[in-house]
Design a protein around this motif. Sequence first.
Motif, PDB file in Angstrom:
ATOM      1  N   LEU A  26       0.753  -1.224   0.098  1.00 40.19           N
ATOM      2  CA  LEU A  26      -0.022  -0.038  -0.247  1.00 40.19           C
ATOM      3  C   LEU A  26       0.904   1.361   0.009  1.00 40.19           C
ATOM      4  O   LEU A  26       0.379   2.374  -0.407  1.00 40.19           O
ATOM      5  N   LEU A  27       2.103   1.168   0.536  1.00 40.02           N
ATOM      6  CA  LEU A  27       2.920   2.445   0.639  1.00 40.02           C
ATOM      7  C   LEU A  27       4.180   2.104  -0.057  1.00 40.02           C
ATOM      8  O   LEU A  27       4.906   0.955   0.006  1.00 40.02           O
ATOM      9  N   SER A  28       4.958   2.863  -1.033  1.00 41.79           N
ATOM     10  CA  SER A  28       6.099   2.794  -1.869  1.00 41.79           C
ATOM     11  C   SER A  28       6.964   3.413  -1.163  1.00 41.79           C
ATOM     12  O   SER A  28       7.332   4.670  -0.826  1.00 41.79           O
ATOM     13  N   ALA A  29       8.086   2.411  -0.369  1.00 41.41           N
ATOM     14  CA  ALA A  29       9.066   3.131   0.490  1.00 41.41           C
ATOM     15  C   ALA A  29      10.168   3.817  -0.509  1.00 41.41           C
ATOM     16  O   ALA A  29      10.830   4.608  -0.116  1.00 41.41           O
ATOM     17  N   GLU A  30      10.133   3.231  -1.678  1.00 40.79           N
ATOM     18  CA  GLU A  30      11.379   3.839  -2.569  1.00 40.79           C
ATOM     19  C   GLU A  30      10.642   4.918  -3.280  1.00 40.79           C
ATOM     20  O   GLU A  30      11.571   5.907  -3.503  1.00 40.79           O
ATOM     21  N   PHE A  31       9.713   5.218  -3.835  1.00 41.46           N
ATOM     22  CA  PHE A  31       9.089   6.430  -4.481  1.00 41.46           C
ATOM     23  C   PHE A  31       8.235   7.278  -3.696  1.00 41.46           C
ATOM     24  O   PHE A  31       7.931   8.411  -4.184  1.00 41.46           O
ATOM     25  N   GLY A  32       7.684   6.839  -2.672  1.00 42.58           N
ATOM     26  CA  GLY A  32       7.155   7.728  -1.726  1.00 42.58           C
ATOM     27  C   GLY A  32       5.761   7.815  -2.025  1.00 42.58           C
ATOM     28  O   GLY A  32       5.174   7.063  -2.839  1.00 42.58           O
ATOM     29  N   SER A  90      -3.281   9.482   5.982  1.00 42.79           N
ATOM     30  CA  SER A  90      -4.269   8.969   6.969  1.00 42.79           C
ATOM     31  C   SER A  90      -4.152   7.520   6.983  1.00 42.79           C
ATOM     32  O   SER A  90      -4.397   6.932   7.851  1.00 42.79           O
ATOM     33  N   LEU A  91      -3.792   6.805   6.015  1.00 39.55           N
ATOM     34  CA  LEU A  91      -3.389   5.629   6.108  1.00 39.55           C
ATOM     35  C   LEU A  91      -2.130   5.175   7.039  1.00 39.55           C
ATOM     36  O   LEU A  91      -2.373   4.194   7.868  1.00 39.55           O
ATOM     37  N   VAL A  92      -1.154   6.023   7.057  1.00 42.22           N
ATOM     38  CA  VAL A  92       0.029   5.879   8.011  1.00 42.22           C
ATOM     39  C   VAL A  92      -0.590   5.909   9.314  1.00 42.22           C
ATOM     40  O   VAL A  92      -0.048   5.131  10.183  1.00 42.22           O
ATOM     41  N   LYS A  93      -1.417   7.002   9.554  1.00 42.45           N
ATOM     42  CA  LYS A  93      -1.898   6.884  10.844  1.00 42.45           C
ATOM     43  C   LYS A  93      -3.020   5.812  11.254  1.00 42.45           C
ATOM     44  O   LYS A  93      -2.536   5.602  12.638  1.00 42.45           O
ATOM     45  N   ASP A  94      -3.907   5.462  10.434  1.00 39.02           N
ATOM     46  CA  ASP A  94      -4.658   4.220  10.807  1.00 39.02           C
ATOM     47  C   ASP A  94      -3.721   3.292  11.065  1.00 39.02           C
ATOM     48  O   ASP A  94      -3.807   2.283  12.047  1.00 39.02           O
ATOM     49  N   GLY A 149       9.428  -7.366  14.897  1.00 34.67           N
ATOM     50  CA  GLY A 149       8.162  -6.910  14.612  1.00 34.67           C
ATOM     51  C   GLY A 149       7.658  -5.698  15.381  1.00 34.67           C
ATOM     52  O   GLY A 149       8.437  -5.463  16.384  1.00 34.67           O
ATOM     53  N   PRO A 150       6.658  -5.189  15.031  1.00 32.23           N
ATOM     54  CA  PRO A 150       5.826  -5.426  13.770  1.00 32.23           C
ATOM     55  C   PRO A 150       6.586  -5.191  12.430  1.00 32.23           C
ATOM     56  O   PRO A 150       7.289  -4.422  12.468  1.00 32.23           O
ATOM     57  N   LEU A 151       5.993  -5.945  11.496  1.00 28.76           N
ATOM     58  CA  LEU A 151       6.513  -5.996  10.117  1.00 28.76           C
ATOM     59  C   LEU A 151       5.559  -5.453   9.203  1.00 28.76           C
ATOM     60  O   LEU A 151       4.531  -5.613   9.451  1.00 28.76           O
ATOM     61  N   THR A 152       6.061  -5.141   8.010  1.00 33.31           N
ATOM     62  CA  THR A 152       5.200  -4.757   6.971  1.00 33.31           C
ATOM     63  C   THR A 152       4.346  -5.615   6.342  1.00 33.31           C
ATOM     64  O   THR A 152       3.181  -5.656   5.938  1.00 33.31           O
ATOM     65  N   SER A 153       4.868  -6.947   6.443  1.00 32.09           N
ATOM     66  CA  SER A 153       4.243  -8.124   5.848  1.00 32.09           C
ATOM     67  C   SER A 153       3.241  -8.545   6.963  1.00 32.09           C
ATOM     68  O   SER A 153       2.524  -9.612   6.827  1.00 32.09           O
ATOM     69  N   THR A 154       3.128  -8.405   8.120  1.00 32.68           N
ATOM     70  CA  THR A 154       2.316  -9.001   9.247  1.00 32.68           C
ATOM     71  C   THR A 154       1.225  -7.899   9.623  1.00 32.68           C
ATOM     72  O   THR A 154       0.571  -8.428  10.803  1.00 32.68           O
ATOM     73  N   LEU A 201       8.622  -2.119  10.164  1.00 34.37           N
ATOM     74  CA  LEU A 201       7.477  -1.602   9.592  1.00 34.37           C
ATOM     75  C   LEU A 201       7.638   0.162   9.842  1.00 34.37           C
ATOM     76  O   LEU A 201       7.385   1.001   8.912  1.00 34.37           O
ATOM     77  N   ALA A 202       8.061   0.453  10.836  1.00 28.63           N
ATOM     78  CA  ALA A 202       8.321   1.913  11.160  1.00 28.63           C
ATOM     79  C   ALA A 202       9.580   2.294  10.072  1.00 28.63           C
ATOM     80  O   ALA A 202       9.614   3.544   9.671  1.00 28.63           O
ATOM     81  N   ASP A 203      10.541   1.601   9.990  1.00 29.06           N
ATOM     82  CA  ASP A 203      11.710   2.033   9.000  1.00 29.06           C
ATOM     83  C   ASP A 203      10.983   2.232   7.778  1.00 29.06           C
ATOM     84  O   ASP A 203      11.508   3.058   6.745  1.00 29.06           O
ATOM     85  N   TRP A 204      10.192   1.313   7.317  1.00 22.29           N
ATOM     86  CA  TRP A 204       9.449   1.448   5.953  1.00 22.29           C
ATOM     87  C   TRP A 204       8.565   2.583   5.785  1.00 22.29           C
ATOM     88  O   TRP A 204       8.788   3.286   4.577  1.00 22.29           O
ATOM     89  N   ILE A 205       7.965   2.997   6.923  1.00 20.77           N
ATOM     90  CA  ILE A 205       7.356   4.097   6.809  1.00 20.77           C
ATOM     91  C   ILE A 205       8.084   5.496   6.833  1.00 20.77           C
ATOM     92  O   ILE A 205       7.743   6.545   5.982  1.00 20.77           O
ATOM     93  N   ARG A 206       9.191   5.530   7.689  1.00 21.59           N
ATOM     94  CA  ARG A 206      10.224   6.599   7.314  1.00 21.59           C
ATOM     95  C   ARG A 206      10.801   6.600   5.846  1.00 21.59           C
ATOM     96  O   ARG A 206      10.909   7.924   5.618  1.00 21.59           O
ATOM     97  N   GLN A 207      11.131   5.640   5.622  1.00 26.15           N
ATOM     98  CA  GLN A 207      11.540   5.692   4.033  1.00 26.15           C
ATOM     99  C   GLN A 207      10.670   6.309   3.154  1.00 26.15           C
ATOM    100  O   GLN A 207      11.155   7.231   2.188  1.00 26.15           O
ATOM    101  N   TRP A 208       9.212   5.803   3.319  1.00 24.62           N
ATOM    102  CA  TRP A 208       8.178   6.311   2.452  1.00 24.62           C
ATOM    103  C   TRP A 208       8.091   7.676   2.902  1.00 24.62           C
ATOM    104  O   TRP A 208       7.993   8.539   1.832  1.00 24.62           O
ATOM    105  N   TRP A 209       8.283   8.275   3.906  1.00 25.27           N
ATOM    106  CA  TRP A 209       8.185   9.754   4.282  1.00 25.27           C
ATOM    107  C   TRP A 209       9.451  10.386   3.595  1.00 25.27           C
ATOM    108  O   TRP A 209       9.091  11.693   3.167  1.00 25.27           O
ATOM    109  N   ARG A 210      10.427   9.877   3.641  1.00 29.95           N
ATOM    110  CA  ARG A 210      11.791  10.836   3.204  1.00 29.95           C
ATOM    111  C   ARG A 210      11.524  10.997   1.635  1.00 29.95           C
ATOM    112  O   ARG A 210      11.878  11.896   1.188  1.00 29.95           O
TER     113      ARG A 210
END
Length: 275
Positions: A29-35, A54-58, A84-89, A131-140
């Motif tokens: 649902l979120l692209s860590a590579e391209f944001g 809003s997806l990140v918040k949920d 974990g938690p992990l993006t896959s779980t 999971l948080a690392d993935w979200i932070r990559q998406w944010w950057r």
Amino acid sequence: PRSSSAGSSRQTYPAIFLERFEGSPVHELLSAEFGCGGDEDQVPEPAELDRELSLVKDVALGTLLGMRAAHEAGLVFESSGQQGPLTSTVAVREYEKQGVIQRDVKLVDVELLEEEADGDFSAKPLVHSQLADWIRQWWRATAAKLGLQDGQGLAKSQAHADVLSKYGTLNWLLFGWDDKDLHGEKIIGLLRHGPVVERSAAEMEMVERRWTAFQQEAFVRLGPRRFEEMKNQIELLNQGVVTAKEVVSRARYFMCPDHEGLHDEFKKLLLPSDK
């Protein structure tokens, strides 16, 4: 716990039973590579930015609620976040209710959890997790598209800046707050209600009395149907689906113009810092 049978020894571990859940894992649902938007070069539209934030918040809130349920059962994720938690779980199911997009977020699988008899519930494992690392990559990646230096500062577009201003309650996750500031219940409250001004016991008691008196008056003046609609909006607020400002705005439809004074009091209770 450990159990053994004749001639053999078996090690068992704590676990949580989770029902089958049809949803999409976060990494789909979120692209860590391209944001935001998933396109390398294209700046996302404000509406798309709002949707993904809003997806990140949920996801953050739903994951924390799952972690809290585990903690209440005496189990915790490893504090370093390595398991974990992990993006896959963490899975998300999106649907529409009463014209509003809503999401169910669940931990659909877990690594082995640690037993912990004591200790406060903390958001630390989430902040340090994959999971948080993935979200932070998406944010950057997203921030770079918006012209933000190191993920901070002001967006070039006012429309994007207006969207970002709604999600300051995600700073603990996007920028990785210190462990001492990651008390789980406070973070959940922050996501659900926004920053809260600390009140004394006397002030809290006064607010409780005002809210009780307001509900009694609202039931009499609005009648059962419109009072029930007000309760539904409060429930959406408690679930973190809508903001206090959105609830106050929606309340105009079933309070005004007949009950302007009631609406004013409702606004003062939900938005005490608004001028």
